[in-house]
Scaffold this motif. Structure first.
Motif, short mmCIF file in Angstrom:
data_model
loop_
_atom_site.label_atom_id
_atom_site.label_comp_id
_atom_site.label_asym_id
_atom_site.label_seq_id
_atom_site.Cartn_x
_atom_site.Cartn_y
_atom_site.Cartn_z
N THR A 1 0.95 -1.12 -0.05
CA THR A 1 0.12 -0.02 0.05
C THR A 1 0.95 1.16 -0.02
N THR A 2 0.20 2.49 -0.30
CA THR A 2 0.99 3.45 -0.19
C THR A 2 1.46 3.96 1.23
N SER A 3 1.14 3.25 2.30
CA SER A 3 1.83 3.39 3.43
C SER A 3 3.02 2.54 3.76
N GLY A 4 3.26 1.64 2.99
CA GLY A 4 4.16 0.48 3.10
C GLY A 4 3.62 -0.68 3.54
N GLU A 5 2.36 -0.95 3.85
CA GLU A 5 1.86 -2.13 4.47
C GLU A 5 1.76 -3.29 3.32
N THR A 6 2.07 -4.70 3.69
CA THR A 6 2.12 -5.57 3.02
C THR A 6 0.58 -6.42 3.04
N ARG A 7 -0.07 -6.47 1.98
CA ARG A 7 -1.45 -7.06 1.98
C ARG A 7 -1.37 -8.08 0.89
N TRP A 8 -2.36 -9.13 1.18
CA TRP A 8 -2.64 -10.37 0.13
C TRP A 8 -4.15 -9.72 -0.35
N ILE A 9 -4.06 -10.02 -1.66
CA ILE A 9 -5.22 -9.62 -2.45
C ILE A 9 -5.78 -10.90 -3.32
N SER A 10 -6.78 -11.08 -3.40
CA SER A 10 -7.22 -12.31 -4.42
C SER A 10 -8.09 -11.53 -5.70
N VAL A 11 -7.80 -11.77 -6.77
CA VAL A 11 -8.45 -11.10 -7.91
C VAL A 11 -8.92 -12.32 -8.70
N ARG A 12 -10.25 -12.09 -8.94
CA ARG A 12 -10.88 -12.84 -9.99
C ARG A 12 -11.36 -11.93 -11.12
N SER A 13 -10.99 -12.56 -12.28
CA SER A 13 -11.59 -11.49 -13.50
C SER A 13 -12.06 -12.41 -14.75
N ARG A 14 -12.64 -11.80 -15.68
CA ARG A 14 -13.27 -12.26 -16.80
C ARG A 14 -12.93 -11.42 -18.07
N ILE A 15 -12.68 -11.79 -18.85
CA ILE A 15 -12.12 -11.08 -20.16
C ILE A 15 -13.26 -10.90 -21.37
N GLU A 16 -13.43 -9.90 -21.89
CA GLU A 16 -14.34 -9.49 -22.80
C GLU A 16 -13.43 -9.54 -24.34
N ARG A 17 -13.66 -10.07 -25.32
CA ARG A 17 -13.06 -10.27 -26.18
C ARG A 17 -13.80 -9.64 -27.56
N ASP A 18 -12.95 -9.27 -28.75
CA ASP A 18 -13.74 -8.82 -29.82
C ASP A 18 -13.87 -10.01 -30.68
N ALA A 19 -14.35 -9.97 -32.06
CA ALA A 19 -14.86 -11.02 -32.78
C ALA A 19 -13.48 -11.94 -33.28
N ASN A 20 -12.33 -11.10 -33.14
CA ASN A 20 -11.04 -11.74 -33.60
C ASN A 20 -10.40 -12.50 -32.40
N GLY A 21 -10.84 -12.64 -31.20
CA GLY A 21 -10.34 -12.94 -29.97
C GLY A 21 -9.55 -12.18 -29.19
N ARG A 22 -9.22 -10.96 -29.58
CA ARG A 22 -8.58 -10.12 -28.96
C ARG A 22 -9.07 -9.45 -27.66
N ALA A 23 -8.20 -9.43 -26.69
CA ALA A 23 -8.77 -8.92 -25.27
C ALA A 23 -8.94 -7.63 -25.37
N LEU A 24 -10.46 -7.06 -25.01
CA LEU A 24 -10.54 -5.90 -24.85
C LEU A 24 -10.51 -5.29 -23.52
N MET A 25 -11.37 -6.06 -22.63
CA MET A 25 -11.65 -5.50 -21.37
C MET A 25 -11.58 -6.67 -20.29
N SER A 26 -11.20 -6.54 -19.04
CA SER A 26 -11.11 -7.32 -18.05
C SER A 26 -11.92 -6.69 -16.73
N TYR A 27 -12.76 -7.65 -16.15
CA TYR A 27 -13.61 -7.24 -15.38
C TYR A 27 -13.78 -8.00 -14.09
#
Length: 136
Positions: free
Chosen positions: A110-136
């Motif tokens: 963090t900005t204060s120097g604290e170390t934290r564990w985070i867990s991230v789950r994401s889904r990718i949105e792709r265009d018709a050619n399979g190119r990654a556009l957005m991650s949510y």
């Protein structure tokens, strides 16, 4: 004041039939309260520009101002723990290449120097050619 307020019809909402401004405000407030109660930071990553847009709780996890709104890929990477940056890099490469749903746990500083564990789950949105556009 809740007198006369009607509950949100979640089934109709899911089917796209409730579009009144009042219903949308209530729904947005419900989601905001749920995120804060669960301490869940939500985000969108523009996979083309690398800019991440986040909710107040998302930025709070990093010790950043809750109203920051967005952060560059470089700034976000700088918050990852140096020993975990390779994990984050592999995660992004896999998502960009072919994976549509991914999760990762890693340490941040963090900005204060604290170390934290985070867990991230994401889904990718792709265009018709399979190119990654957005991650949510």
């Amino acid at each position: 004041d809740t007198e006369g307020a009607q509950p949100i019809d979640w089934t109709a909402l899911a089917k796209g039939r409730m579009e009144s401004p009042e219903t949308m405000r209530r729904l947005q407030r419900s989601f905001q309260l749920a995120q804060e109660a669960g301490n869940i930071g939500c985000f969108e990553i523009d996979m083309i520009t690398g800019v991440t847009y986040g909710t107040p709780v998302f930025f709070q996890h990093f010790g950043l101002p809750r109203d920051q709104g967005c952060i560059s890929a470089r700034e976000l990477r700088n918050h990852s723990h140096p020993e975990d940056r390779h994990l984050l890099r592999q995660h992004v490469e896999a998502m960009t290449a072919s994976i549509d749903l991914a999760s990762i746990e890693y340490r941040i500083i963090t900005t204060s120097g604290e170390t934290r564990w985070i867990s991230v789950r994401s889904r990718i949105e792709r265009d018709a050619n399979g190119r990654a556009l957005m991650s949510y």
